[in-house]
Design a protein around this motif. Sequence first.
Motif, PDB file in Angstrom:
ATOM      1  N   GLY A 347       0.866  -1.180   0.000  1.00  0.00           N
ATOM      2  CA  GLY A 347       0.000   0.000   0.000  1.00  0.00           C
ATOM      3  C   GLY A 347       0.898   1.224   0.000  1.00  0.00           C
ATOM      4  N   PHE A 348       0.277   2.397   0.155  1.00  0.00           N
ATOM      5  CA  PHE A 348       1.090   3.623   0.213  1.00  0.00           C
ATOM      6  C   PHE A 348       0.698   4.447   1.436  1.00  0.00           C
ATOM      7  CE2 PHE A 348       1.302   2.878  -4.466  1.00  0.00           C
ATOM      8  CZ  PHE A 348       2.690   2.889  -4.606  1.00  0.00           C
ATOM      9  N   LEU A 349       1.689   5.132   2.021  1.00  0.00           N
ATOM     10  CA  LEU A 349       1.443   5.982   3.185  1.00  0.00           C
ATOM     11  C   LEU A 349       1.857   7.414   2.891  1.00  0.00           C
ATOM     12  CD1 LEU A 349       2.819   3.712   6.075  1.00  0.00           C
ATOM     13  CD2 LEU A 349       0.420   4.218   5.570  1.00  0.00           C
ATOM     14  N   HIS A 350       1.091   8.358   3.422  1.00  0.00           N
ATOM     15  CA  HIS A 350       1.430   9.781   3.289  1.00  0.00           C
ATOM     16  C   HIS A 350       1.050  10.529   4.541  1.00  0.00           C
ATOM     17  CE1 HIS A 350       2.601   9.747  -0.871  1.00  0.00           C
ATOM     18  NE2 HIS A 350       1.638   8.857  -1.062  1.00  0.00           N
ATOM     19  N   GLU A 351       1.701  11.653   4.764  1.00  0.00           N
ATOM     20  CA  GLU A 351       1.260  12.524   5.847  1.00  0.00           C
ATOM     21  C   GLU A 351      -0.167  12.960   5.517  1.00  0.00           C
ATOM     22  OE1 GLU A 351       2.896  12.790   8.676  1.00  0.00           O
ATOM     23  OE2 GLU A 351       4.158  11.345   7.629  1.00  0.00           O
ATOM     24  N   PRO A 352      -1.013  13.112   6.551  1.00  0.00           N
ATOM     25  CA  PRO A 352      -2.424  13.418   6.276  1.00  0.00           C
ATOM     26  C   PRO A 352      -2.629  14.665   5.409  1.00  0.00           C
ATOM     27  CG  PRO A 352      -2.101  12.938   8.607  1.00  0.00           C
ATOM     28  CD  PRO A 352      -0.746  12.904   7.979  1.00  0.00           C
ATOM     29  N   ALA A 353      -1.750  15.662   5.541  1.00  0.00           N
ATOM     30  CA  ALA A 353      -1.979  16.907   4.785  1.00  0.00           C
ATOM     31  C   ALA A 353      -1.468  16.834   3.349  1.00  0.00           C
ATOM     32  CB  ALA A 353      -1.277  18.069   5.513  1.00  0.00           C
ATOM     33  N   ASP A 354      -0.818  15.754   2.995  1.00  0.00           N
ATOM     34  CA  ASP A 354      -0.144  15.669   1.697  1.00  0.00           C
ATOM     35  C   ASP A 354      -1.102  15.230   0.570  1.00  0.00           C
ATOM     36  OD1 ASP A 354       1.625  15.418  -0.380  1.00  0.00           O
ATOM     37  OD2 ASP A 354       2.769  13.758   0.494  1.00  0.00           O
ATOM     38  N   ILE A 355      -1.965  16.151   0.181  1.00  0.00           N
ATOM     39  CA  ILE A 355      -2.986  15.865  -0.837  1.00  0.00           C
ATOM     40  C   ILE A 355      -2.324  15.399  -2.146  1.00  0.00           C
ATOM     41  CG2 ILE A 355      -4.834  16.912  -2.225  1.00  0.00           C
ATOM     42  CD1 ILE A 355      -5.866  17.339   0.418  1.00  0.00           C
ATOM     43  N   GLU A 356      -1.238  16.105  -2.518  1.00  0.00           N
ATOM     44  CA  GLU A 356      -0.535  15.750  -3.776  1.00  0.00           C
ATOM     45  C   GLU A 356       0.007  14.324  -3.710  1.00  0.00           C
ATOM     46  OE1 GLU A 356      -0.264  17.328  -6.545  1.00  0.00           O
ATOM     47  OE2 GLU A 356      -1.021  19.311  -5.986  1.00  0.00           O
ATOM     48  N   GLY A 357       0.612  13.996  -2.585  1.00  0.00           N
ATOM     49  CA  GLY A 357       1.191  12.658  -2.410  1.00  0.00           C
ATOM     50  C   GLY A 357       0.126  11.576  -2.539  1.00  0.00           C
ATOM     51  N   PHE A 358      -1.012  11.795  -1.881  1.00  0.00           N
ATOM     52  CA  PHE A 358      -2.122  10.844  -2.005  1.00  0.00           C
ATOM     53  C   PHE A 358      -2.503  10.692  -3.475  1.00  0.00           C
ATOM     54  CE2 PHE A 358      -2.827  11.022   2.543  1.00  0.00           C
ATOM     55  CZ  PHE A 358      -3.587   9.910   2.845  1.00  0.00           C
ATOM     56  N   ALA A 359      -2.700  11.845  -4.141  1.00  0.00           N
ATOM     57  CA  ALA A 359      -3.171  11.818  -5.531  1.00  0.00           C
ATOM     58  C   ALA A 359      -2.162  11.109  -6.439  1.00  0.00           C
ATOM     59  CB  ALA A 359      -3.427  13.246  -6.016  1.00  0.00           C
ATOM     60  N   ASP A 360      -0.873  11.384  -6.240  1.00  0.00           N
ATOM     61  CA  ASP A 360       0.149  10.777  -7.109  1.00  0.00           C
ATOM     62  C   ASP A 360       0.135   9.250  -7.002  1.00  0.00           C
ATOM     63  OD1 ASP A 360       0.937  13.207  -7.999  1.00  0.00           O
ATOM     64  OD2 ASP A 360       2.750  13.351  -6.748  1.00  0.00           O
TER      65      ASP A 360
END
Length: 407
Positions: A347-360
Amino acid sequence: MFKLDDYREFISAETISEIKNLAQKLSGKKIVMVNSTNRGGGVAEILNSLVPLLNQVGVDVEWRVITGDESFFGVTKKMHNALQGEQTEFSDLEKKLYLETNKVFAADNDFSVYDLVVIHDPQPLPLVEFARTSVKQPWIFRLHIDVTDPVVKAWDFVKSYIGKYNEMIISHEDFRKPDLPIPQRVIAPAINALSEKNRDLPDGLINQKLAEHSIALDKPILIQVSRFDKWKDPIGVIRVFEKVKARFDCQLILLGALADDDPEGQEIYDQVQKFLQKSQYKDDVKIILFHDSILTNALQRVSTVAIQKSVREGFGLIISESMFKKTPVVASNVGGIKTQIADGINGFLHEPADIEGFADDILKLLEDKALRDKMGEAGRRHVIEHFLMPRLMLNWLNLFNQYLSNG
Ligand code: UDP
Protein backbone atom coordinates in the motif's frame (compact mmCIF):
# COMPACT_ATOMS: atom_id res chain seq x y z
CA MET A 1 -22.64 -18.71 13.70
CA PHE A 2 -18.88 -18.33 13.21
CA LYS A 3 -16.75 -21.39 13.92
CA LEU A 4 -13.06 -21.36 14.65
CA ASP A 5 -12.64 -24.57 12.64
CA ASP A 6 -13.81 -22.70 9.54
CA TYR A 7 -10.59 -20.68 9.81
CA ARG A 8 -8.57 -23.73 8.71
CA GLU A 9 -8.14 -22.17 5.30
CA PHE A 10 -6.22 -19.28 6.88
CA ILE A 11 -4.45 -20.59 9.98
CA SER A 12 -2.58 -23.74 11.00
CA ALA A 13 -4.09 -26.68 12.89
CA GLU A 14 -1.56 -25.93 15.68
CA THR A 15 -2.94 -22.43 16.16
CA ILE A 16 -6.48 -23.80 16.32
CA SER A 17 -5.41 -26.33 18.99
CA GLU A 18 -3.54 -23.66 20.93
CA ILE A 19 -6.68 -21.50 21.03
CA LYS A 20 -8.81 -24.43 22.17
CA ASN A 21 -6.30 -25.37 24.90
CA LEU A 22 -6.15 -21.84 26.24
CA ALA A 23 -9.95 -21.66 26.15
CA GLN A 24 -10.30 -24.90 28.11
CA LYS A 25 -8.22 -23.55 30.96
CA LEU A 26 -10.84 -20.85 31.51
CA SER A 27 -13.73 -23.22 32.11
CA GLY A 28 -16.09 -21.96 34.80
CA LYS A 29 -14.86 -18.37 34.48
CA LYS A 30 -17.19 -15.56 33.48
CA ILE A 31 -15.94 -12.55 31.57
CA VAL A 32 -17.78 -9.42 30.47
CA MET A 33 -16.89 -6.81 27.88
CA VAL A 34 -18.52 -3.37 27.93
CA ASN A 35 -18.53 -0.75 25.19
CA SER A 36 -20.85 2.01 24.04
CA THR A 37 -22.57 0.81 20.86
CA ASN A 38 -23.44 -2.47 19.19
CA ARG A 39 -23.41 -1.03 15.69
CA GLY A 40 -21.24 1.37 13.72
CA GLY A 41 -17.52 1.81 14.20
CA GLY A 42 -14.63 -0.52 14.80
CA VAL A 43 -15.23 -1.61 18.40
CA ALA A 44 -18.73 -2.88 17.64
CA GLU A 45 -17.38 -4.58 14.54
CA ILE A 46 -14.74 -6.43 16.58
CA LEU A 47 -17.05 -7.43 19.42
CA ASN A 48 -19.71 -8.72 17.02
CA SER A 49 -17.17 -11.35 15.95
CA LEU A 50 -14.83 -11.77 18.92
CA VAL A 51 -17.55 -12.44 21.52
CA PRO A 52 -19.34 -15.22 19.55
CA LEU A 53 -16.02 -16.81 18.54
CA LEU A 54 -14.79 -16.91 22.14
CA ASN A 55 -18.09 -18.42 23.25
CA GLN A 56 -17.89 -20.92 20.44
CA VAL A 57 -14.61 -22.27 21.84
CA GLY A 58 -16.16 -22.49 25.30
CA VAL A 59 -15.19 -19.22 26.99
CA ASP A 60 -18.10 -17.58 28.78
CA VAL A 61 -17.92 -13.97 27.55
CA GLU A 62 -20.85 -11.58 27.77
CA TRP A 63 -21.12 -8.22 26.02
CA ARG A 64 -22.89 -5.22 27.50
CA VAL A 65 -23.46 -1.78 26.02
CA ILE A 66 -23.55 1.26 28.29
CA THR A 67 -26.74 3.27 27.91
CA GLY A 68 -26.87 7.03 28.03
CA ASP A 69 -28.73 9.96 26.57
CA GLU A 70 -27.63 12.23 23.76
CA SER A 71 -25.89 14.65 26.09
CA PHE A 72 -23.80 11.82 27.58
CA PHE A 73 -22.60 10.80 24.12
CA GLY A 74 -22.02 14.49 23.33
CA VAL A 75 -19.62 14.65 26.28
CA THR A 76 -17.91 11.35 25.45
CA LYS A 77 -17.39 12.35 21.81
CA LYS A 78 -15.85 15.58 23.04
CA MET A 79 -13.59 13.51 25.25
CA HIS A 80 -12.68 11.27 22.31
CA ASN A 81 -11.80 14.39 20.31
CA ALA A 82 -9.70 15.84 23.14
CA LEU A 83 -7.80 12.56 23.56
CA GLN A 84 -7.05 12.63 19.84
CA GLY A 85 -5.69 16.17 20.23
CA GLU A 86 -8.52 18.65 19.62
CA GLN A 87 -8.31 21.63 21.99
CA THR A 88 -11.45 21.52 24.08
CA GLU A 89 -12.48 22.14 27.69
CA PHE A 90 -14.88 20.23 29.93
CA SER A 91 -17.23 21.96 32.31
CA ASP A 92 -17.90 20.54 35.78
CA LEU A 93 -21.44 19.85 34.63
CA GLU A 94 -20.21 17.74 31.72
CA LYS A 95 -17.91 15.75 33.97
CA LYS A 96 -20.77 15.23 36.40
CA LEU A 97 -23.06 13.96 33.63
CA TYR A 98 -20.34 11.58 32.43
CA LEU A 99 -19.78 10.14 35.90
CA GLU A 100 -23.51 10.03 36.79
CA THR A 101 -24.34 8.00 33.67
CA ASN A 102 -21.64 5.49 34.58
CA LYS A 103 -22.90 5.38 38.16
CA VAL A 104 -26.46 4.62 37.06
CA PHE A 105 -25.27 1.88 34.70
CA ALA A 106 -23.18 0.38 37.52
CA ALA A 107 -26.21 0.35 39.81
CA ASP A 108 -28.39 -1.32 37.16
CA ASN A 109 -25.93 -4.08 36.28
CA ASP A 110 -24.49 -6.69 38.62
CA PHE A 111 -20.77 -6.99 37.96
CA SER A 112 -20.15 -9.28 40.94
CA VAL A 113 -20.94 -12.34 38.80
CA TYR A 114 -17.87 -11.80 36.60
CA ASP A 115 -14.34 -13.03 37.19
CA LEU A 116 -12.87 -10.44 34.83
CA VAL A 117 -14.15 -7.22 33.25
CA VAL A 118 -12.94 -5.61 30.00
CA ILE A 119 -13.96 -2.00 29.39
CA HIS A 120 -13.62 -0.62 25.86
CA ASP A 121 -12.87 3.08 25.39
CA PRO A 122 -13.60 6.12 27.56
CA GLN A 123 -17.41 6.04 27.55
CA PRO A 124 -17.70 3.31 30.25
CA LEU A 125 -14.22 3.96 31.74
CA PRO A 126 -15.38 5.20 35.20
CA LEU A 127 -17.34 1.99 35.79
CA VAL A 128 -14.20 0.71 37.49
CA GLU A 129 -14.94 3.11 40.30
CA PHE A 130 -18.64 2.37 40.61
CA ALA A 131 -19.04 -1.29 39.62
CA ARG A 132 -15.94 -3.13 40.76
CA THR A 133 -17.08 -5.55 43.41
CA SER A 134 -13.78 -6.75 44.81
CA VAL A 135 -10.17 -5.67 44.55
CA LYS A 136 -9.37 -9.19 43.36
CA GLN A 137 -11.58 -8.91 40.28
CA PRO A 138 -9.26 -7.93 37.40
CA TRP A 139 -10.42 -4.94 35.34
CA ILE A 140 -8.77 -4.38 31.96
CA PHE A 141 -9.08 -1.13 30.02
CA ARG A 142 -8.95 -1.46 26.24
CA LEU A 143 -8.29 1.92 24.59
CA HIS A 144 -8.92 1.89 20.84
CA ILE A 145 -8.19 5.50 19.98
CA ASP A 146 -5.07 7.35 18.89
CA VAL A 147 -3.57 9.02 21.97
CA THR A 148 -0.32 10.11 20.35
CA ASP A 149 -0.87 13.73 21.36
CA PRO A 150 -3.86 14.23 23.67
CA VAL A 151 -4.95 17.47 25.31
CA VAL A 152 -3.14 17.30 28.66
CA LYS A 153 -6.12 18.21 30.86
CA ALA A 154 -8.33 15.59 29.19
CA TRP A 155 -5.62 12.95 29.48
CA ASP A 156 -5.08 13.77 33.17
CA PHE A 157 -8.80 13.38 33.79
CA VAL A 158 -9.10 9.94 32.15
CA LYS A 159 -5.73 8.87 33.57
CA SER A 160 -7.09 9.09 37.08
CA TYR A 161 -9.59 6.35 36.14
CA ILE A 162 -7.30 4.28 33.90
CA GLY A 163 -4.88 4.06 36.86
CA LYS A 164 -7.49 2.06 38.78
CA TYR A 165 -7.36 -0.78 36.23
CA ASN A 166 -5.01 -3.75 36.30
CA GLU A 167 -3.77 -3.11 32.78
CA MET A 168 -4.35 -1.02 29.67
CA ILE A 169 -4.43 -2.45 26.14
CA ILE A 170 -3.55 -0.23 23.19
CA SER A 171 -3.31 -0.77 19.41
CA HIS A 172 0.19 0.59 18.75
CA GLU A 173 3.50 1.14 20.59
CA ASP A 174 3.22 4.91 19.98
CA PHE A 175 0.23 5.03 22.34
CA ARG A 176 2.17 3.89 25.43
CA LYS A 177 1.94 6.41 28.26
CA PRO A 178 4.94 6.76 30.57
CA ASP A 179 2.85 8.48 33.25
CA LEU A 180 0.51 5.51 33.87
CA PRO A 181 1.11 3.37 36.96
CA ILE A 182 -0.23 0.18 35.35
CA PRO A 183 1.16 -2.27 32.74
CA GLN A 184 0.38 -1.57 29.08
CA ARG A 185 0.25 -4.11 26.30
CA VAL A 186 -0.20 -3.77 22.55
CA ILE A 187 -2.86 -5.93 20.91
CA ALA A 188 -3.73 -5.25 17.29
CA PRO A 189 -7.41 -5.40 16.35
CA ALA A 190 -8.53 -7.95 13.78
CA ILE A 191 -11.17 -8.61 11.17
CA ASN A 192 -13.39 -11.65 10.71
CA ALA A 193 -12.68 -13.37 7.39
CA LEU A 194 -15.94 -15.34 7.76
CA SER A 195 -18.32 -12.43 8.36
CA GLU A 196 -20.72 -10.87 5.87
CA LYS A 197 -18.35 -7.91 5.73
CA ASN A 198 -15.40 -9.98 4.54
CA ARG A 199 -16.38 -13.37 3.13
CA ASP A 200 -16.27 -14.06 -0.61
CA LEU A 201 -19.38 -12.87 -2.39
CA PRO A 202 -20.98 -14.37 -5.50
CA ASP A 203 -20.96 -12.02 -8.50
CA GLY A 204 -24.76 -12.01 -8.58
CA LEU A 205 -24.94 -10.57 -5.07
CA ILE A 206 -22.27 -7.96 -5.82
CA ASN A 207 -24.18 -6.85 -8.91
CA GLN A 208 -27.43 -6.73 -6.97
CA LYS A 209 -25.88 -4.44 -4.33
CA LEU A 210 -24.41 -2.18 -7.03
CA ALA A 211 -27.78 -1.97 -8.77
CA GLU A 212 -29.59 -1.16 -5.51
CA HIS A 213 -27.41 1.94 -5.18
CA SER A 214 -27.21 2.77 -8.91
CA ILE A 215 -23.46 2.25 -9.03
CA ALA A 216 -21.98 1.67 -12.48
CA LEU A 217 -18.56 0.14 -13.08
CA ASP A 218 -17.90 2.22 -16.19
CA LYS A 219 -15.16 4.19 -14.40
CA PRO A 220 -12.68 2.96 -11.79
CA ILE A 221 -13.91 3.49 -8.25
CA LEU A 222 -11.97 5.16 -5.46
CA ILE A 223 -13.58 4.57 -2.10
CA GLN A 224 -13.38 5.63 1.51
CA VAL A 225 -15.62 3.75 3.92
CA SER A 226 -15.81 5.55 7.25
CA ARG A 227 -18.10 7.02 9.83
CA PHE A 228 -18.69 10.69 9.02
CA ASP A 229 -16.05 11.89 11.45
CA LYS A 230 -13.64 14.83 11.23
CA TRP A 231 -10.77 12.45 12.10
CA LYS A 232 -11.40 10.54 8.87
CA ASP A 233 -11.15 13.78 6.85
CA PRO A 234 -13.88 13.08 4.26
CA ILE A 235 -13.49 16.58 2.78
CA GLY A 236 -9.78 15.91 2.33
CA VAL A 237 -10.74 12.77 0.41
CA ILE A 238 -12.81 14.87 -2.01
CA ARG A 239 -9.83 17.21 -2.44
CA VAL A 240 -7.60 14.25 -3.28
CA PHE A 241 -10.23 12.97 -5.70
CA GLU A 242 -10.35 16.34 -7.47
CA LYS A 243 -6.59 16.16 -8.07
CA VAL A 244 -6.80 12.62 -9.39
CA LYS A 245 -9.88 13.25 -11.50
CA ALA A 246 -8.20 16.16 -13.29
CA ARG A 247 -5.71 13.62 -14.69
CA PHE A 248 -7.64 10.31 -14.82
CA ASP A 249 -11.35 9.69 -15.30
CA CYS A 250 -12.70 7.90 -12.25
CA GLN A 251 -15.44 8.08 -9.63
CA LEU A 252 -15.43 8.46 -5.83
CA ILE A 253 -17.67 6.74 -3.30
CA LEU A 254 -17.86 7.84 0.32
CA LEU A 255 -19.73 5.19 2.28
CA GLY A 256 -20.54 5.82 5.90
CA ALA A 257 -23.12 5.01 8.48
CA LEU A 258 -23.93 6.95 11.63
CA ALA A 259 -22.95 5.33 14.92
CA ASP A 260 -25.19 5.56 18.01
CA ASP A 261 -22.31 6.80 20.15
CA ASP A 262 -21.17 9.48 17.68
CA PRO A 263 -23.55 12.46 17.69
CA GLU A 264 -21.30 14.53 15.37
CA GLY A 265 -21.92 12.26 12.37
CA GLN A 266 -24.88 14.15 10.92
CA GLU A 267 -23.10 17.52 11.17
CA ILE A 268 -20.00 16.20 9.40
CA TYR A 269 -22.16 14.53 6.75
CA ASP A 270 -23.89 17.88 6.09
CA GLN A 271 -20.52 19.66 5.82
CA VAL A 272 -19.31 17.09 3.29
CA GLN A 273 -22.46 17.48 1.19
CA LYS A 274 -22.08 21.25 1.23
CA PHE A 275 -18.43 21.05 0.20
CA LEU A 276 -19.23 18.60 -2.56
CA GLN A 277 -21.88 20.84 -4.12
CA LYS A 278 -19.11 23.33 -4.96
CA SER A 279 -16.92 20.74 -6.66
CA GLN A 280 -16.76 20.71 -10.46
CA TYR A 281 -16.60 16.92 -10.23
CA LYS A 282 -19.64 16.45 -8.01
CA ASP A 283 -21.44 14.29 -10.57
CA ASP A 284 -18.77 11.62 -10.15
CA VAL A 285 -18.98 11.51 -6.38
CA LYS A 286 -21.50 9.37 -4.55
CA ILE A 287 -22.10 9.73 -0.84
CA ILE A 288 -23.91 6.77 0.65
CA LEU A 289 -25.25 7.02 4.17
CA PHE A 290 -26.19 3.44 4.83
CA HIS A 291 -25.33 0.53 7.10
CA ASP A 292 -25.06 -2.69 5.14
CA SER A 293 -22.15 -5.10 5.58
CA ILE A 294 -22.71 -6.84 2.26
CA LEU A 295 -22.79 -3.52 0.41
CA THR A 296 -19.52 -2.54 2.14
CA ASN A 297 -18.00 -5.90 1.23
CA ALA A 298 -19.14 -5.60 -2.41
CA LEU A 299 -17.83 -2.06 -2.78
CA GLN A 300 -14.47 -2.90 -1.22
CA ARG A 301 -14.17 -5.69 -3.81
CA VAL A 302 -15.07 -3.67 -6.90
CA SER A 303 -13.09 -0.57 -5.98
CA THR A 304 -9.76 -0.01 -7.68
CA VAL A 305 -8.17 1.91 -4.80
CA ALA A 306 -9.27 2.43 -1.19
CA ILE A 307 -8.37 5.64 0.62
CA GLN A 308 -8.04 6.15 4.36
CA LYS A 309 -7.18 9.76 4.90
CA SER A 310 -7.38 9.75 8.69
CA VAL A 311 -5.78 12.53 10.69
CA ARG A 312 -5.61 10.22 13.73
CA GLU A 313 -6.35 6.50 13.77
CA GLY A 314 -6.06 3.95 16.57
CA PHE A 315 -6.18 1.19 13.99
CA GLY A 316 -8.16 1.25 10.74
CA LEU A 317 -10.15 -1.96 10.57
CA ILE A 318 -11.42 -0.68 7.28
CA ILE A 319 -7.87 -0.81 5.91
CA SER A 320 -7.49 -4.48 6.83
CA GLU A 321 -10.89 -5.18 5.29
CA SER A 322 -9.83 -3.68 1.94
CA MET A 323 -6.39 -5.30 1.96
CA PHE A 324 -7.93 -8.70 2.73
CA LYS A 325 -9.94 -8.27 -0.50
CA LYS A 326 -6.77 -7.38 -2.41
CA THR A 327 -7.81 -3.77 -2.90
CA PRO A 328 -4.71 -1.59 -2.41
CA VAL A 329 -4.98 1.19 0.14
CA VAL A 330 -3.46 4.68 0.13
CA ALA A 331 -3.60 5.90 3.72
CA SER A 332 -2.26 8.39 6.24
CA ASN A 333 0.96 7.57 8.01
CA VAL A 334 -0.55 7.89 11.49
CA GLY A 335 -1.27 5.76 14.56
CA GLY A 336 -2.05 2.08 14.13
CA ILE A 337 -2.10 2.40 10.33
CA LYS A 338 1.70 2.23 10.45
CA THR A 339 1.55 -1.45 11.41
CA GLN A 340 -1.05 -2.19 8.73
CA ILE A 341 0.68 -0.78 5.66
CA ALA A 342 4.33 -1.14 4.64
CA ASP A 343 4.78 1.88 2.37
CA GLY A 344 5.39 0.92 -1.25
CA ILE A 345 5.03 -2.81 -0.54
CA ASN A 346 1.42 -3.52 0.29
CA GLY A 347 0.00 0.00 0.00
CA PHE A 348 1.09 3.62 0.21
CA LEU A 349 1.44 5.98 3.18
CA HIS A 350 1.43 9.78 3.29
CA GLU A 351 1.26 12.52 5.85
CA PRO A 352 -2.42 13.42 6.28
CA ALA A 353 -1.98 16.91 4.78
CA ASP A 354 -0.14 15.67 1.70
CA ILE A 355 -2.99 15.86 -0.84
CA GLU A 356 -0.54 15.75 -3.78
CA GLY A 357 1.19 12.66 -2.41
CA PHE A 358 -2.12 10.84 -2.00
CA ALA A 359 -3.17 11.82 -5.53
CA ASP A 360 0.15 10.78 -7.11
CA ASP A 361 0.10 7.29 -5.63
CA ILE A 362 -3.57 6.77 -6.42
CA LEU A 363 -2.75 7.68 -10.03
CA LYS A 364 0.15 5.24 -10.02
CA LEU A 365 -2.23 2.51 -8.97
CA LEU A 366 -4.95 3.51 -11.44
CA GLU A 367 -2.47 3.38 -14.30
CA ASP A 368 -0.66 0.18 -13.39
CA LYS A 369 -2.63 -3.04 -13.03
CA ALA A 370 0.50 -5.08 -12.33
CA LEU A 371 1.32 -2.81 -9.37
CA ARG A 372 -2.26 -3.11 -8.08
CA ASP A 373 -2.12 -6.88 -8.31
CA LYS A 374 1.25 -7.07 -6.58
CA MET A 375 0.18 -4.78 -3.75
CA GLY A 376 -3.19 -6.49 -3.49
CA GLU A 377 -1.59 -9.91 -3.03
CA ALA A 378 0.96 -8.57 -0.52
CA GLY A 379 -1.80 -6.80 1.41
CA ARG A 380 -3.96 -9.89 1.69
CA ARG A 381 -0.99 -11.96 2.90
CA HIS A 382 -0.14 -9.33 5.54
CA VAL A 383 -3.70 -9.32 6.88
CA ILE A 384 -3.94 -13.12 6.94
CA GLU A 385 -0.67 -13.34 8.81
CA HIS A 386 -1.32 -10.63 11.41
CA PHE A 387 -4.84 -9.27 11.56
CA LEU A 388 -7.43 -12.07 11.49
CA MET A 389 -9.70 -12.97 14.42
CA PRO A 390 -7.84 -16.11 15.60
CA ARG A 391 -4.76 -13.99 16.38
CA LEU A 392 -6.89 -11.58 18.39
CA MET A 393 -8.48 -14.53 20.21
CA LEU A 394 -5.02 -15.86 21.07
CA ASN A 395 -3.95 -12.51 22.47
CA TRP A 396 -7.04 -12.15 24.63
CA LEU A 397 -6.94 -15.78 25.76
CA ASN A 398 -3.33 -15.37 26.85
CA LEU A 399 -4.30 -12.29 28.82
CA PHE A 400 -7.34 -13.98 30.40
CA ASN A 401 -5.20 -16.98 31.35
CA GLN A 402 -2.60 -14.75 32.90
CA TYR A 403 -5.24 -13.42 35.29
CA LEU A 404 -7.62 -16.38 35.66
CA SER A 405 -6.04 -19.67 34.67
CA ASN A 406 -7.34 -22.81 36.37
CA GLY A 407 -3.93 -24.40 35.73
N1 UDP B 1 -18.25 0.59 8.83
C1 UDP B 1 -19.36 0.11 8.20
N2 UDP B 1 -20.14 0.95 7.49
C2 UDP B 1 -19.84 2.24 7.40
C3 UDP B 1 -18.68 2.75 8.03
C4 UDP B 1 -17.91 1.89 8.74
O1 UDP B 1 -19.68 -1.06 8.27
O2 UDP B 1 -20.58 2.94 6.73
C5 UDP B 1 -17.42 -0.35 9.57
C6 UDP B 1 -16.17 -0.68 8.80
O3 UDP B 1 -16.41 -1.69 7.85
C7 UDP B 1 -15.24 -1.10 9.91
C8 UDP B 1 -15.68 -0.23 11.06
O4 UDP B 1 -17.00 0.19 10.79
O5 UDP B 1 -15.42 -2.45 10.22
C9 UDP B 1 -14.81 0.99 11.21
O6 UDP B 1 -13.68 0.65 11.89
P1 UDP B 1 -12.37 1.51 11.84
O7 UDP B 1 -11.42 0.86 12.77
O8 UDP B 1 -11.92 1.64 10.42
O9 UDP B 1 -12.80 2.95 12.34
P2 UDP B 1 -13.64 3.49 13.62
O10 UDP B 1 -15.01 3.77 13.14
O11 UDP B 1 -13.59 2.46 14.69
O12 UDP B 1 -12.93 4.75 13.99
